[in-house]
Structures are given as structure tokens and as C-alpha cells.
Design an enzyme around this catalytic site. Structure first.
Site, PDB file in Angstrom:
ATOM      1  N   ASP A  30     -37.724  37.701 -31.417  1.00  0.00           N
ATOM      2  CA  ASP A  30     -36.782  36.590 -31.396  1.00  0.00           C
ATOM      3  C   ASP A  30     -37.768  35.616 -30.260  1.00  0.00           C
ATOM      4  O   ASP A  30     -37.749  36.403 -29.122  1.00  0.00           O
ATOM      5  CB  ASP A  30     -35.475  35.783 -30.842  1.00  0.00           C
ATOM      6  CG  ASP A  30     -34.993  34.807 -31.128  1.00  0.00           C
ATOM      7  OD1 ASP A  30     -36.094  33.936 -30.957  1.00  0.00           O
ATOM      8  OD2 ASP A  30     -34.150  34.095 -30.788  1.00  0.00           O
TER       9      ASP A  30
ATOM     10  N   HIS B 158     -35.208  35.452 -35.126  1.00  0.00           N
ATOM     11  CA  HIS B 158     -34.288  34.105 -34.865  1.00  0.00           C
ATOM     12  C   HIS B 158     -33.791  33.954 -36.132  1.00  0.00           C
ATOM     13  O   HIS B 158     -34.369  34.116 -37.366  1.00  0.00           O
ATOM     14  CB  HIS B 158     -35.614  33.776 -34.342  1.00  0.00           C
ATOM     15  CG  HIS B 158     -35.238  31.770 -33.916  1.00  0.00           C
ATOM     16  ND1 HIS B 158     -34.216  32.435 -32.777  1.00  0.00           N
ATOM     17  CD2 HIS B 158     -35.059  30.987 -34.421  1.00  0.00           C
ATOM     18  CE1 HIS B 158     -33.381  30.968 -32.890  1.00  0.00           C
ATOM     19  NE2 HIS B 158     -34.103  30.187 -33.636  1.00  0.00           N
TER      20      HIS B 158
ATOM     21  N   SER C  29     -29.541  28.227 -32.080  1.00  0.00           N
ATOM     22  CA  SER C  29     -30.767  27.863 -31.872  1.00  0.00           C
ATOM     23  C   SER C  29     -30.768  26.772 -31.043  1.00  0.00           C
ATOM     24  O   SER C  29     -29.572  26.672 -29.860  1.00  0.00           O
ATOM     25  CB  SER C  29     -31.416  27.759 -32.896  1.00  0.00           C
ATOM     26  OG  SER C  29     -32.753  27.509 -32.571  1.00  0.00           O
TER      27      SER C  29
END
Length: 311
Positions: free
Chosen positions: A253, A283, A158
Site C-alpha cells: 500500500d 490498499h 483509507s
């Protein structure tokens, strides 16, 4: 492919627990939420040793956790500098302990998980400066850490992948340290423009528009340019000469498209890239092995890819 049924069930439960009127969450709320979510990371029985220590940073000591095989072979092993996710506002070496341990196990090397400074207490470029300093420290002290400096991987998930990408770009610009590969998991790479996937999955897909906006507002000081490659590494003008890239994105995502765009630009610049978009996934899926079997599969795949590059 449709949204994975197990992922859909998780999103449904999260939506039911969310307030009816969605407002921009505070930094503390985001930190609590991430800590709770990371409890779904699968805890494997791995033969690892961990050592907590600190390294010098540009604004004081930076904590780190070193993961090593419990019965390591003689000589230095490949190294992996890992930056945790959390929007540059949340997360720590504690929240991502299980993921860091899993990556250390599957890659077969020594992994350094870095506790860089977070916003809003420390705005851009604090996290970037810490990430660059941590990488330089590991490269310079590789021998004492049991790491082969010529087999150094820089990675993150991320927003941690944002830092990893920036570190690789900066190392190329500075001609040091040498980086063998970059590993970007569900990377956040572009804060300047809104991609189709950010629009399509702006709500009810684990990380929503309100959270992303809050992260950016807390991270950037007034006057900072989101197009700065240290903020949006996808915006770098030249990607030629960067280390081989391992990129994993998820079909549902919001950041899917920027990960794919970065992979495409790297390949166009002559960089070796292995990019996998995981169908039906959301995600942070890689960190939810207690709920999603695909998490264990992607970590295993990353291990194989890293070992193929650095041995």
C-alpha cells in the site's frame, strides 16, 4: 513477502483496463471507479437491522445509517462511528454498506456510518467539521441510539481513517467526547511528505500517484497547508492521551509507511497500539472479500480487537 497472487491478478486486470496514458482522473471518474471496486466487498448473511436517518451538521443535515444486531441484548451496546474511504472525494454510506455491516457484525455493537460532505463541492475543512459534529451527535444521543457512550469507537478506512484520527485528536483537545478506541484501516495520514512506500507503489498498486494528487487538489482550497494536523494527522505535535489505537496496514500500500509511523509515534507517546501490517496485501484489501480471503480474516481480527477493548 511477494505480492499475493490473487491481489496481483486483480492489479493486472485493472492495469489492462486502464488507459495507456495515465492522466489525472476527474472526481466523477474516481467516484465511478470506487463504486465499481466496492462491488467486490463480500456480502455476508448477517442478522442486522439498518435505519437511515439524518443528524444536524455545521452546514445542514448529515445522512447516516445505523446498523444494529437484529436480536440485541437488553441495554446499550458498544458504538462504532465509521467514516468511509474514497479520498474525501468519493464514497458514501451506500458504497461502503457491506463493509459497515461487516464491522457491525464482527464488533457486536451498533455502528453509525456517516455520509460526510465530499470535495470538490465541499473543500477542507467540510469533511472534518462533519466528522466532528457526527461524533458529538452520537455521543450526546447515545442512549436513544442504543449505544453506551463510555464504549465508543471511532474508525474508518483509507481517507475515512484520516477523519477518524483527526476526530480523536480534536476530542482530546476539547476534552470531549470520551472515545474508548480508534480503528484505522489502511489510513491516509500524511499529505505533506512522500514516504518510501508512496514512491515504491506509486503506480499499479490500486491507488496511484495521479489519483492521490487529484484527491488532494480537489480537497484543499488555495492556501491550505498540507501539514495542518486536520489534514495530515501524523503531523500533530503531541499524541499523548489519545485513545488506544487499532491500526491495519498493507505491505504493498502506498500509505503503508505513514500508518506504521503513526503507530510508532503513538506508542512513543504512551498510547496502547495494536498495529498489523498484512503481508502481500494492497490498499483497500479489507473491502474486497469476494476476491481476497484475507479481507474476511482482517475484519474478524478487527472485531476481536474492538471487543477486547470495549467489551
Amino acid at each position: 513477502m511477494p505480492l499475493d497472487p490473487l491481489a496481483k491478478r486483480l492489479l493486472t486486470m485493472m492495469a489492462a483496463a486502464a488507459p495507456a496514458e495515465r492522466v489525472r482522473p476527474s472526481a466523477e471518474a474516481r467516484r465511478r471507479s470506487l463504486a465499481k471496486l466496492m462491488q467486490f466487498a463480500r456480502a455476508e448473511d448477517v442478522a442486522l437491522t439498518t435505519t437511515d436517518a439524518s443528524m444536524p451538521g455545521p452546514a445542514g443535515a448529515i445522512r447516516y445509517r445505523l446498523y444494529a444486531p437484529a436480536e440485541a441484548a437488553d441495554g446499550p451496546l458498544p458504538g462504532f462511528v465509521f467514516f468511509h474511504g474514497g479520498g474525501l472525494v468519493a464514497g458514501s454510506i451506500e458504497t461502503h454498506d457491506r463493509i459497515a455491516a461487516a464491522l457491525a457484525q464482527v464488533t457486536g455493537g451498533r455502528l453509525v456510518s456517516v455520509d460526510y460532505r465530499l470535495a470538490p463541492e465541499h473543500k477542507f475543512p467540510a469533511a472534518v467539521e462533519d466528522a466532528i459534529a457526527a461524533t458529538a451527535f452520537v455521543a450526546a444521543r447515545a442512549e436513544s441510539l442504543g449505544i453506551d457512550a463510555s464504549r465508543l469507537v471511532i474508525g474508518g478506512d483509507s481517507a475515512g481513517a484520516t477523519l477518524a484520527a483527526v476526530v480523536c485528536q480534536q476530542a482530546l483537545a476539547d476534552a470531549a467526547p470520551a472515545i474508548a478506541a480508534q480503528c484505522l484501516i489502511c489510513p491516509v495520514l500524511d499529505f505533506e511528505e512522500t514516504s518510501p512506500s508512496r514512491e515504491a507503489f506509486a503506480e499499479n498498486h490500486l491507488i496511484d500517484r495521479a489519483t492521490l494528487e487529484a484527491d488532494l487538489a480537489d480537497y484543499l482550497a488555495e492556501g491550505a497547508d498540507p501539514a495542518d494536523p486536520r489534514i495530515s494527522p501524523l503531523r500533530a505535535l503531541n499524541l499523548s492521551g489519545l485513545p488506544p489505537a487499532i491500526i491495519h496496514t498493507a505491505e504493498f500500500d502506498p500509505m503503508r509507511d505513514e500508518g506504521a509511523a503513526y503507530a510508532k509515534r503513538l506508542m512513543a507517546a504512551g498510547v496502547a497500539v495494536e498495529h498489523t501490517c498484512h503481508e502481500g496485501m494492497i490498499h483497500n484489501f479489507h473491502a474486497m472479500g469476494a476476491l481476497l480471503p484475507q479481507a474476511r480474516l482482517v475484519l474478524s481480527q478487527i472485531g476481536e480487537q474492538v471487543r477486547r477493548i470495549v467489551g
